[in-house]
Design an enzyme around this catalytic site. Structure first.
Site, short mmCIF file in Angstrom:
data_model
loop_
_atom_site.label_atom_id
_atom_site.label_comp_id
_atom_site.label_asym_id
_atom_site.label_seq_id
_atom_site.Cartn_x
_atom_site.Cartn_y
_atom_site.Cartn_z
N TYR A 129 0.80 4.26 -2.54
CA TYR A 129 -0.30 5.22 -2.36
C TYR A 129 -0.10 6.03 -1.09
CZ TYR A 129 -5.20 6.79 -2.04
OH TYR A 129 -6.36 7.54 -1.96
N ARG A 174 0.82 -1.22 0.00
CA ARG A 174 0.00 0.00 0.00
C ARG A 174 0.85 1.27 0.00
NH1 ARG A 174 -5.45 -1.64 2.04
NH2 ARG A 174 -6.06 0.51 2.29
N THR A 183 -12.85 -2.31 10.46
CA THR A 183 -13.89 -1.28 10.34
C THR A 183 -13.50 -0.18 9.35
OG1 THR A 183 -13.05 0.17 12.10
CG2 THR A 183 -14.56 -1.62 12.76
N PHE A 242 -19.31 -5.10 -3.25
CA PHE A 242 -20.42 -5.78 -2.57
C PHE A 242 -21.74 -5.54 -3.31
CE2 PHE A 242 -18.57 -6.10 2.06
CZ PHE A 242 -17.56 -6.90 1.57
N GLU A 302 2.54 6.52 0.99
CA GLU A 302 3.73 7.38 1.06
C GLU A 302 3.69 8.45 -0.04
OE1 GLU A 302 5.24 7.45 3.68
OE2 GLU A 302 5.96 5.53 4.40
N LYS A 355 0.98 9.92 -1.07
CA LYS A 355 0.08 10.96 -0.56
C LYS A 355 0.72 11.73 0.60
CE LYS A 355 -3.87 10.50 -2.92
NZ LYS A 355 -4.63 11.58 -3.54
P1 NAD Z 1 -11.01 7.59 -9.08
O1 NAD Z 1 -10.03 6.52 -9.38
O2 NAD Z 1 -12.43 7.36 -9.50
O3 NAD Z 1 -10.56 8.99 -9.69
C1 NAD Z 1 -9.24 9.33 -9.93
C2 NAD Z 1 -9.16 10.07 -11.26
O4 NAD Z 1 -7.81 10.48 -11.49
C3 NAD Z 1 -9.56 9.19 -12.45
O5 NAD Z 1 -10.43 9.89 -13.31
C4 NAD Z 1 -8.23 8.90 -13.14
O6 NAD Z 1 -8.36 8.61 -14.51
C5 NAD Z 1 -7.46 10.16 -12.84
N1 NAD Z 1 -5.99 9.99 -12.90
C6 NAD Z 1 -5.26 8.99 -12.33
N2 NAD Z 1 -3.96 9.18 -12.60
C7 NAD Z 1 -3.87 10.32 -13.35
C8 NAD Z 1 -2.78 11.02 -13.95
N3 NAD Z 1 -1.52 10.58 -13.84
N4 NAD Z 1 -3.06 12.13 -14.66
C9 NAD Z 1 -4.33 12.58 -14.79
N5 NAD Z 1 -5.39 11.95 -14.25
C10 NAD Z 1 -5.16 10.83 -13.54
O7 NAD Z 1 -10.93 7.84 -7.50
P2 NAD Z 1 -11.78 8.81 -6.54
O8 NAD Z 1 -12.38 7.97 -5.48
O9 NAD Z 1 -12.63 9.72 -7.33
O10 NAD Z 1 -10.60 9.63 -5.85
C11 NAD Z 1 -10.29 10.97 -6.22
C12 NAD Z 1 -9.19 11.49 -5.31
O11 NAD Z 1 -9.62 11.45 -3.95
C13 NAD Z 1 -7.90 10.67 -5.38
O12 NAD Z 1 -6.81 11.54 -5.32
C14 NAD Z 1 -7.97 9.82 -4.14
O13 NAD Z 1 -6.68 9.47 -3.67
C15 NAD Z 1 -8.69 10.74 -3.17
N6 NAD Z 1 -9.37 9.96 -2.12
C16 NAD Z 1 -10.53 9.29 -2.39
C17 NAD Z 1 -11.14 8.54 -1.39
C18 NAD Z 1 -12.43 7.81 -1.62
O14 NAD Z 1 -12.88 7.11 -0.70
N7 NAD Z 1 -13.11 7.93 -2.73
C19 NAD Z 1 -10.54 8.45 -0.13
C20 NAD Z 1 -9.34 9.11 0.09
C21 NAD Z 1 -8.77 9.88 -0.91
N1 UDP Z 2 -12.77 -5.52 1.21
C1 UDP Z 2 -13.46 -6.72 1.28
N2 UDP Z 2 -13.97 -7.23 0.13
C2 UDP Z 2 -13.84 -6.62 -1.08
C3 UDP Z 2 -13.15 -5.39 -1.15
C4 UDP Z 2 -12.61 -4.87 0.02
O1 UDP Z 2 -13.62 -7.30 2.36
O2 UDP Z 2 -14.35 -7.16 -2.08
C5 UDP Z 2 -12.24 -4.94 2.47
C6 UDP Z 2 -10.77 -4.52 2.41
O3 UDP Z 2 -9.94 -5.62 2.73
C7 UDP Z 2 -10.74 -3.43 3.47
C8 UDP Z 2 -12.14 -2.80 3.38
O4 UDP Z 2 -12.96 -3.76 2.73
O5 UDP Z 2 -10.59 -4.00 4.76
C9 UDP Z 2 -12.15 -1.50 2.57
O6 UDP Z 2 -11.51 -1.74 1.35
P1 UDP Z 2 -11.41 -0.67 0.17
O7 UDP Z 2 -10.54 -1.26 -0.88
O8 UDP Z 2 -12.76 -0.23 -0.21
O9 UDP Z 2 -10.71 0.61 0.83
P2 UDP Z 2 -9.46 0.83 1.83
O10 UDP Z 2 -8.90 -0.50 2.27
O11 UDP Z 2 -8.48 1.58 1.00
O12 UDP Z 2 -10.04 1.57 2.94
#
Ligand code: NAD
Ligand code: UDP
Length: 315
Positions: A144, A141, A209, A190, A146, A148
């Site tokens: 991602y 992981r 969780t 899911f 490090e 970020k």
């Molecule tokens: P996502 O994968 O749907 O969106 C990411 C977008 O970035 C995509 O459209 C992808 O094509 C684009 N992208 C990836 N690499 C690129 C690059 N090198 N140049 C230009 N575009 C690029 O994910 P998301 O859930 O919409 O997440 C958006 C942002 O929010 C991300 O930075 C993610 O790390 C952050 N974030 C999201 C969550 C979440 O739960 N959804 C949680 C924590 C952080």
């Molecule tokens: N997870 C799971 N089944 C799946 C996908 C994810 O049990 O089909 C678990 C995963 O191991 C983690 C949690 O759900 O404990 C959240 O996973 P997700 O990939 O959505 O986000 P993150 O781990 O980055 O919070």
């Protein structure tokens, strides 16, 4: 009308953000390389005269005239960010340098979509912004986490050294319509499994969780953060403090879909955080923000979206 750049604008969160900014009457430049984003997410936005799509990879420099930048470009699902881990770090680090360089040249404010992964597998629960985290620097992981963390460092160094106006938000697991059906994150997995009456894949014993935030709440938080005075830099947690085990999530999805799916257990990926829940006192105080959509309601809306994709034959 402000001219606003959204990197990662064709992704799940980016597409909701672009739509909201357009509805508020802004000009929006949506930059994406379509690694995990899709044209489908932004097809409706093309009808807004002040929407513009820029196909570009954020690891390369950009030169645009903008007043605000939301930096969302980065794959967020573990299966996608682990597909090419070197590229993932490049996207976070070079992407940050490129948007910060642009902000320095133009004087734009720049918001970084950071993450609860900053806290790693947290030893402090729930997680306040002052906690420095428990992150493995060499695990699967790490590209991602490090990446970020380094991006946050760059944001604060550009702020101290070059007076760039920064806003850093740490997002906790957010879900909703426009997630890709094969995104790989737990909510979309899911729901898609339940709607197809397939086995629901729980990794580990399902006791880990997460706290799930609905996308509309999150986007409201982004915009509120951008509107704060210049001295407010963050980091600020954005997430829903409701905490659920992954097994509870699976049972809720089965309940809401009426699926006949069984729960099956698969190995837990390494470094998978055991617990996660945001402290959102800072967001409440600084932004007057808190989430309003509870998990059951948000899941119902998300299930309706994925049912639509299945009906149209695109999932
Ligand atoms: P996502 O994968 O749907 O969106 C990411 C977008 O970035 C995509 O459209 C992808 O094509 C684009 N992208 C990836 N690499 C690129 C690059 N090198 N140049 C230009 N575009 C690029 O994910 P998301 O859930 O919409 O997440 C958006 C942002 O929010 C991300 O930075 C993610 O790390 C952050 N974030 C999201 C969550 C979440 O739960 N959804 C949680 C924590 C952080
Ligand atoms: N997870 C799971 N089944 C799946 C996908 C994810 O049990 O089909 C678990 C995963 O191991 C983690 C949690 O759900 O404990 C959240 O996973 P997700 O990939 O959505 O986000 P993150 O781990 O980055 O919070």
């Amino acid at each position: 009308m402000k001219k606003i750049l959204v990197t990662g604008g064709a992704g799940f969160l980016g597409s909701h953000l672009c739509k909201k900014l357009l509805e508020e009457g802004n000009e929006v430049l949506c930059l994406d390389n379509f690694f995990t984003g899709s044209k489908r997410n932004i097809i409706d936005l093309q009808s807004y005269p002040y929407f513009e799509l820029v196909r570009h990879d954020i690891t390369r420099p950009i030169d645009l005239e903008v007043e605000e930048i939301y930096n969302l470009a980065c794959p967020a699902s573990p299966i996608h960010y682990q597909y090419d881990p070197i590229k993932t770090i490049q996207t976070s680090v070079m992407g940050a340098i490129n948007v910060l360089g642009l902000a320095k040249r133009t004087g734009a404010k720049v918001l970084q979509a950071s993450t609860s992964e900053i806290y790693g597998d947290p030893k402090v629960h729930p997680q306040p912004e002052g906690y420095w985290g428990n992150v493995n620097p060499i695990g699967i992981r790490s590209c991602y986490d490090e990446g970020k963390r380094c991006a946050e460092t760059l944001f604060f160094d550009y702020h101290r050294q070059n007076k760039v106006k920064i806003k850093v938000v740490r997002i906790f697991n957010t879900y909703g319509p426009n997630m890709h059906p094969n995104d790989g994150r737990v909510v979309s997995n899911f729901i898609m499994q339940a709607l197809r009456n397939e086995d629901i894949t729980i990794y580990g014993d399902g006791s880990q969780t997460r706290s799930f935030c609905y996308c509309d709440d999150l986007v409201r938080g982004f915009i509120a953060m951008m509107a704060t005075p210049d001295e407010v830099t963050g980091p600020v947690n954005l997430g829903n403090p409701g905490e659920f085990t992954i097994k509870q999530l699976a049972e809720l999805v089965i309940d809401l879909t009426g699926a006949k799916s069984r729960l099956i257990y698969k190995p837990l990926p390494s470094d998978d955080p055991t617990q996660r829940k945001p402290v959102i006192d800072k967001a409440r105080e600084l932004l007057g923000w808190e989430p309003t959509v509870q998990l059951r309601e948000g899941l119902q809306r998300t299930i309706a979206y994925f049912e639509g994709l299945i009906r149209e034959g695109v999932a």
